[in-house]
Every structure is written in C-alpha cells, then in structure tokens.
Design an enzyme around this catalytic site. Sequence first.
Site, PDB file in Angstrom:
ATOM      1  N   LYS A 159       5.507 -10.329   9.113  1.00  0.00           N
ATOM      2  CA  LYS A 159       4.957  -9.484  10.177  1.00  0.00           C
ATOM      3  C   LYS A 159       3.427  -9.571  10.196  1.00  0.00           C
ATOM      4  CE  LYS A 159       3.728  -5.328  11.533  1.00  0.00           C
ATOM      5  NZ  LYS A 159       2.885  -4.515  10.725  1.00  0.00           N
TER       6      LYS A 159
ATOM      7  N   HIS B  38       9.426  -3.667   3.171  1.00  0.00           N
ATOM      8  CA  HIS B  38       8.982  -3.842   1.779  1.00  0.00           C
ATOM      9  C   HIS B  38      10.184  -4.050   0.853  1.00  0.00           C
ATOM     10  CE1 HIS B  38       5.608  -1.099   3.262  1.00  0.00           C
ATOM     11  NE2 HIS B  38       4.958  -2.164   2.865  1.00  0.00           N
TER      12      HIS B  38
ATOM     13  N   MET C 275       9.224  -3.243  11.481  1.00  0.00           N
ATOM     14  CA  MET C 275       8.954  -2.171  10.511  1.00  0.00           C
ATOM     15  C   MET C 275       7.478  -2.205  10.110  1.00  0.00           C
ATOM     16  SD  MET C 275      11.815  -0.696   8.988  1.00  0.00           S
ATOM     17  CE  MET C 275      13.490  -0.783   9.564  1.00  0.00           C
ATOM     18  N   SER C 276       6.876  -1.027  10.071  1.00  0.00           N
ATOM     19  CA  SER C 276       5.480  -0.904   9.647  1.00  0.00           C
ATOM     20  C   SER C 276       5.273   0.515   9.151  1.00  0.00           C
ATOM     21  CB  SER C 276       4.556  -1.160  10.848  1.00  0.00           C
ATOM     22  OG  SER C 276       3.266  -0.653  10.589  1.00  0.00           O
ATOM     23  N   SER C 277       4.456   0.658   8.130  1.00  0.00           N
ATOM     24  CA  SER C 277       4.166   2.019   7.637  1.00  0.00           C
ATOM     25  C   SER C 277       3.494   2.833   8.729  1.00  0.00           C
ATOM     26  CB  SER C 277       3.264   1.960   6.408  1.00  0.00           C
ATOM     27  OG  SER C 277       3.869   1.162   5.417  1.00  0.00           O
ATOM     28  N   ARG C 278       2.777   2.158   9.622  1.00  0.00           N
ATOM     29  CA  ARG C 278       2.051   2.881  10.686  1.00  0.00           C
ATOM     30  C   ARG C 278       2.983   3.366  11.797  1.00  0.00           C
ATOM     31  NH1 ARG C 278      -2.318  -0.878   9.176  1.00  0.00           N
ATOM     32  NH2 ARG C 278      -3.989   0.424   8.341  1.00  0.00           N
TER      33      ARG C 278
ATOM     34  N   MET D 137       0.851  -1.191   0.000  1.00  0.00           N
ATOM     35  CA  MET D 137       0.000   0.000   0.000  1.00  0.00           C
ATOM     36  C   MET D 137       0.892   1.248   0.000  1.00  0.00           C
ATOM     37  SD  MET D 137      -3.393  -0.938   2.117  1.00  0.00           S
ATOM     38  CE  MET D 137      -2.750  -0.725   3.751  1.00  0.00           C
TER      39      MET D 137
ATOM     40  N   GLN E 128      -2.381 -12.441   7.748  1.00  0.00           N
ATOM     41  CA  GLN E 128      -2.592 -12.087   6.340  1.00  0.00           C
ATOM     42  C   GLN E 128      -1.918 -13.108   5.421  1.00  0.00           C
ATOM     43  OE1 GLN E 128      -2.577  -7.996   4.441  1.00  0.00           O
ATOM     44  NE2 GLN E 128      -0.456  -8.550   4.036  1.00  0.00           N
TER      45      GLN E 128
ATOM     46  N   HIS F  16       8.991   0.934   3.436  1.00  0.00           N
ATOM     47  CA  HIS F  16      10.088   0.931   4.409  1.00  0.00           C
ATOM     48  C   HIS F  16      10.995  -0.253   4.084  1.00  0.00           C
ATOM     49  CE1 HIS F  16       7.736  -2.273   6.162  1.00  0.00           C
ATOM     50  NE2 HIS F  16       6.719  -1.458   6.357  1.00  0.00           N
TER      51      HIS F  16
HETATM   52  O1  PAF Z   1      -0.042  -5.782   3.571  1.00  0.00           O
HETATM   53  C1  PAF Z   1      -0.495  -4.852   2.868  1.00  0.00           C
HETATM   54  O2  PAF Z   1       0.153  -3.832   2.638  1.00  0.00           O
HETATM   55  C2  PAF Z   1      -1.896  -4.971   2.264  1.00  0.00           C
HETATM   56  O3  PAF Z   1      -2.751  -5.646   3.124  1.00  0.00           O
HETATM   57  C3  PAF Z   1      -1.882  -5.627   0.868  1.00  0.00           C
HETATM   58  C4  PAF Z   1      -1.434  -7.074   0.937  1.00  0.00           C
HETATM   59  C5  PAF Z   1      -0.991  -4.850  -0.076  1.00  0.00           C
HETATM   60  C6  PAF Z   1      -3.304  -5.625   0.288  1.00  0.00           C
HETATM   61  O4  PAF Z   1      -3.788  -4.328   0.150  1.00  0.00           O
END
Ligand code: PAF
Length: 286
Positions: free
Chosen positions: A155, A43, A190-193, A36, A159, A40
Amino acid sequence: MTSVALPTIVRTGEEIRKRVRDAQRSGQRVGVIPTMGALHRGHLSLVDAAREECDLVIATVFVNPTQFAPHEDFDRYPRDLDRDAALLGERQCDLVFAPSVDEMYPKGFETSVDVGSVADPLEGERRPTHFAGVATVVLKLLNLVPADFAYFGRKDYQQTLVVGQMIRDLNLPTQLRVCATVREADGLAMSSRNAYLSPDDRQRAVALSQSLALASQMVDMGERDVVRLRAAMMNVLDQAGGIDLDYISFVRSGTMDPVDSIASTTVVLIAARVGKTRLIDNREIG
Ligand code: PAF
C-alpha cells in the site's frame, strides 16, 4: 476459553539486538515487521508472512516523530500498545520492540538518511521531510533488529522503493519482502488513518479503490492512454463528492518513473483528502 500468549515487549535497543543475535547464532531465521502501531489486518498479514518463513518474528511499534511534519498528525496518531500486543499475540508474534522516543533519538542525535531520487516525487514533494524520517528510522530499526527479512505492505508503494533503495545502497544484510495490500470488503485499503474517517467520509473513501479498479478494467479492455484513464478515475472521485484529489500518477512498476501510456506493467498511485484525512492507495495494472 483458550488464552493467547502475549509477545514479550522489549524496550531497549541493546536487549532486542542481543535477542536477534542469539536467535541467529542458534540457526534461527528472524523476521521483522516495522510498524507505528494502531495495527490492522494489513499489518497482521505481514506477521503471517513472517511466521511462514521465520523462526523468530518481531514487530516494532514506534510512532516515529521524524517522519511527521509539524502540522501533521504525530500527536493524535492512535497509540494503544496493549491492544497491539494482544493482536500480535493472536498471530504468534514472538517479540514486540517498542522503544521510547529517547531510546531512538537520544539528545544530540543528528544523522538523517537521504535515499535520493526515488524519494523526490509525489509523497516526497508533498511531504518534503517524510522519507528522510522513514529511511532514518528504518535504518536504525534494522541495525537494532538485524533480521533476515523485513516485511512491508505494498500500500505504501513509494515507501517500499525508498526502503529497497536504502537496503541496496547501504548493503544492509536484511532482505525486503513486499506483501499485498489488504482491503476492507468494499475495497478500501487498510490504513491506521482510516480510523479518522467520519461515517460519511468512510463511505466516500471507497471511491479511491473504485477509481483504481476502473483504470485496471479499462486497461484490460485495451485502453492505453493515461490522460483518458486519469479522466475516468477523476470522474469516479467527483461522483463520490467531498474528495479533494492530490494526485493520480502512473509509473513503471518497480520505479517512480512516470509513463504517459501503458506499455508494460504500470502502477497507478493516488492520494486524496477525504474530509480531513489524507489517504493513499495504488494498484498494478497492465
Ligand atoms: O509504514 C509505516 O508504518 C512507517 O513508515 C514505518 C515503516 C514503520 C517507519 O516508521
């Protein structure tokens, strides 16, 4: 100064699918990293993994509205495609698929993917529409970018199970690759949040990974009882202060099946609110 080639940004499903098909017809292996944005090092490690085994590497950047509940952070989720493209260019990512919301969800769109029980507990219970949104968009992305391999970070443990279940159940030709969580020097996943954390909350947030590390050490020293492990973890969180624990859960590795003692490889999952920011993390133990 050496300049880095920026990846080509593709906006339409038709074009990205053609590029993937053309590459595969000429014998190339294609890897996709669904994101999304707000990239970071976590990714970027997925891009590196794809670069290792694929000829064509594609990152998707799409803030997916259907996986956010109305009260969640869809509107304020950080968006900076130029920055993301520059970072991806540094890792030799070839293409970025960055569709608009209308491209992904045109007027009249109605389908939703329900993967079943793996999506029900923990995050699924707290965020009842979340995994249907994730599964639906990942299925769409894998249809538009029918890559040989798709890379996800560990992480987001639940999912990865949701996506794996969907890939198996719907016979998708893409293989799932799950890569290690990348952490800050002090252990914070690491997390975008993490960008939402105030400096004080950032200090506190490390308690999540510290509590997981403590559980791991205790198991290495022979502790098997989940009640005692959870209590020790909660103690670490209490000492940090300002952390509102949502759950600590112990599941058999590779599943969402809860365990009450550590008899085989187990994943400890944690979710907590640090200030206003909800963070998740996990660790394999035992
Ligand atoms: O992990 C994420 O960033 C999102 O849940 C994903 C897998 C890109 C789906 O929008």
